[in-house]
Design a protein around this motif. Structure first.
Motif, mmCIF file in Angstrom:
data_model
loop_
_atom_site.group_PDB
_atom_site.id
_atom_site.type_symbol
_atom_site.label_atom_id
_atom_site.label_comp_id
_atom_site.label_asym_id
_atom_site.label_seq_id
_atom_site.Cartn_x
_atom_site.Cartn_y
_atom_site.Cartn_z
ATOM 1 N N UNK A 12 0.828 -1.209 0.000
ATOM 2 C CA UNK A 12 0.000 0.000 0.000
ATOM 3 C C UNK A 12 0.857 1.251 0.000
ATOM 4 N N UNK A 13 0.672 2.065 -1.004
ATOM 5 C CA UNK A 13 1.438 3.292 -1.130
ATOM 6 C C UNK A 13 2.739 3.100 -1.881
ATOM 7 N N UNK A 14 3.221 1.864 -1.989
ATOM 8 C CA UNK A 14 4.505 1.592 -2.651
ATOM 9 C C UNK A 14 4.273 1.009 -4.046
ATOM 10 N N UNK A 183 9.706 0.882 0.452
ATOM 11 C CA UNK A 183 8.668 1.367 1.364
ATOM 12 C C UNK A 183 8.217 2.769 0.970
ATOM 13 N N UNK A 184 7.089 3.192 1.568
ATOM 14 C CA UNK A 184 6.574 4.540 1.281
ATOM 15 C C UNK A 184 6.294 5.346 2.542
ATOM 16 N N UNK A 185 6.442 4.733 3.713
ATOM 17 C CA UNK A 185 5.974 5.421 4.923
ATOM 18 C C UNK A 185 6.970 5.251 6.071
ATOM 19 N N UNK A 186 6.783 6.081 7.097
ATOM 20 C CA UNK A 186 7.658 6.002 8.274
ATOM 21 C C UNK A 186 7.444 4.676 9.016
ATOM 22 N N UNK A 187 6.184 4.266 9.179
ATOM 23 C CA UNK A 187 5.947 2.963 9.809
ATOM 24 C C UNK A 187 6.625 1.857 9.009
ATOM 25 N N UNK A 188 6.583 1.989 7.682
ATOM 26 C CA UNK A 188 7.179 0.979 6.815
ATOM 27 C C UNK A 188 8.690 0.913 6.954
ATOM 28 N N UNK A 195 14.369 -4.633 10.672
ATOM 29 C CA UNK A 195 14.731 -5.994 10.245
ATOM 30 C C UNK A 195 16.123 -6.024 9.630
ATOM 31 N N UNK A 196 16.800 -4.871 9.621
ATOM 32 C CA UNK A 196 18.181 -4.819 9.129
ATOM 33 C C UNK A 196 18.308 -4.623 7.633
ATOM 34 N N UNK A 197 17.233 -4.130 6.997
ATOM 35 C CA UNK A 197 17.225 -4.045 5.533
ATOM 36 C C UNK A 197 17.572 -2.654 5.016
ATOM 37 N N UNK A 198 18.420 -2.616 3.995
ATOM 38 C CA UNK A 198 18.570 -1.381 3.229
ATOM 39 C C UNK A 198 17.233 -1.110 2.534
ATOM 40 N N UNK A 199 16.868 0.178 2.458
ATOM 41 C CA UNK A 199 15.505 0.485 2.022
ATOM 42 C C UNK A 199 15.475 1.673 1.067
ATOM 43 N N UNK A 200 14.790 1.489 -0.059
ATOM 44 C CA UNK A 200 14.509 2.574 -1.002
ATOM 45 C C UNK A 200 13.084 3.052 -0.732
ATOM 46 N N UNK A 201 12.923 4.369 -0.622
ATOM 47 C CA UNK A 201 11.601 4.936 -0.322
ATOM 48 C C UNK A 201 11.069 5.683 -1.541
#
Ligand code: XBP
Ligand code: MG
Length: 252
Positions: A12-14, A183-188, A195-201
């Motif tokens: 959702x949102x992503x 992800x798209x959100x702060x909660x996300x 969980x230790x993941x590199x993340x693209x927003x």
């Protein structure tokens, strides 16, 4: 340095802008169906997004915004029934082709598959909602593109808890150093980073002012060759996200 093996996507949102024009009207349709005078406008829904999970969100609404509402003794059952009705309305909306994928999503998924990357989903929403979106907005066999669909109540603690990402990686037999989250959100991002993941927003109208500390990149969207993204955490950079660019960010 670990090699990139899998891409794990929030939904959702992503993958699609499902919240404002999908989940929100589906909740409202369920409320009407049950004769409730609850109505979530666009601004109120933005505040309710603080809580992930549809059942949890309805309870939060009553606690925070409806002190006048007399909860029946079987309130948890009512919430469960409302949520089933909401899922029906939402999946019907998707079947009508109601919600397109965000820019660049289909292109990147196709390229990643062709490059041999594993695809996964880690989301708070109900599994039926995910498969409906993938079938109607990606491809008839869209759900089969994903090696794991981690969704809904499969873990008790929803985002921002990291549990859903941890569960997805356990299913895949992969470590956080081998995966990249979207992800798209702060909660996300709290869940994925937890969980230790590199993340693209990729941000949207509800989330562009969120705190994305720790993101690998914060973008307007994934971009297309003829419609580049704007990079929001590094002024001036633009382009489109493909596997080569992801690998560059991942190993930088
Ligand atoms: C998604 C959510 C969900 C959906 C509603 O968060 O917050 O609660 O709005 O889904 P994320 P359900 O994008 O971080 O996974 O009604 O099916 O729970
Ligand atoms: Mg999301």
């Amino acid at each position: 340095m670990s090699q990139l093996k899998a891409l794990l996507f929030d939904v959702d949102g992503t993958l699609a802008d499902t919240e404002r024009d999908g989940h929100r009207p589906a909740f409202n349709a369920a409320f009407r169906e049950f004769g409730l005078d609850w109505d979530w406008d666009v601004a109120l829904y933005g505040r309710l997004l603080e809580v992930t999970g549809g059942k949890e969100r309805m309870k939060f609404y009553v606690e925070r915004f409806r002190p006048d509402y007399q909860k029946p003794a079987d309130f948890d059952d009512l919430v469960a029934e409302l949520h089933k009705a909401k899922t029906r309305h939402y999946t019907e909306l998707l079947a009508r082709g109601g919600i397109p994928l965000r820019p660049g999503v289909k292109r990147l998924l196709e390229e990643a598959r062709a490059a041999g990357l594993i695809l996964g989903v880690a989301t708070t929403t109900t599994p039926e909602n995910v498969t409906a979106l993938l079938r109607h907005s990606l491809a008839d066999d869209g759900a089969d593109w994903f090696a794991v669909i981690a969704a809904g109540d499969i873990v008790p603690a929803k985002k921002p808890a990291p549990d859903i990402y941890v569960w997805a990686m356990q299913q895949l037999g992969l470590k956080p150093e081998q995966c990249l989250a979207f992800e798209d959100s702060e909660n996300g991002i709290r869940a994925s980073r937890g969980a230790g993941l590199k993340t693209v927003v990729t941000v949207n109208d509800y989330t562009r002012d969120h705190d994305f500390s720790g993101a690998l990149a914060v973008l307007s969207d994934l971009g297309e060759p003829n419609a580049p993204y704007a990079r929001l955490d590094a002024a001036g950079e633009s382009g489109y996200v493909d596997v080569a660019r992801l690998k560059g960010w991942f190993t930088a």
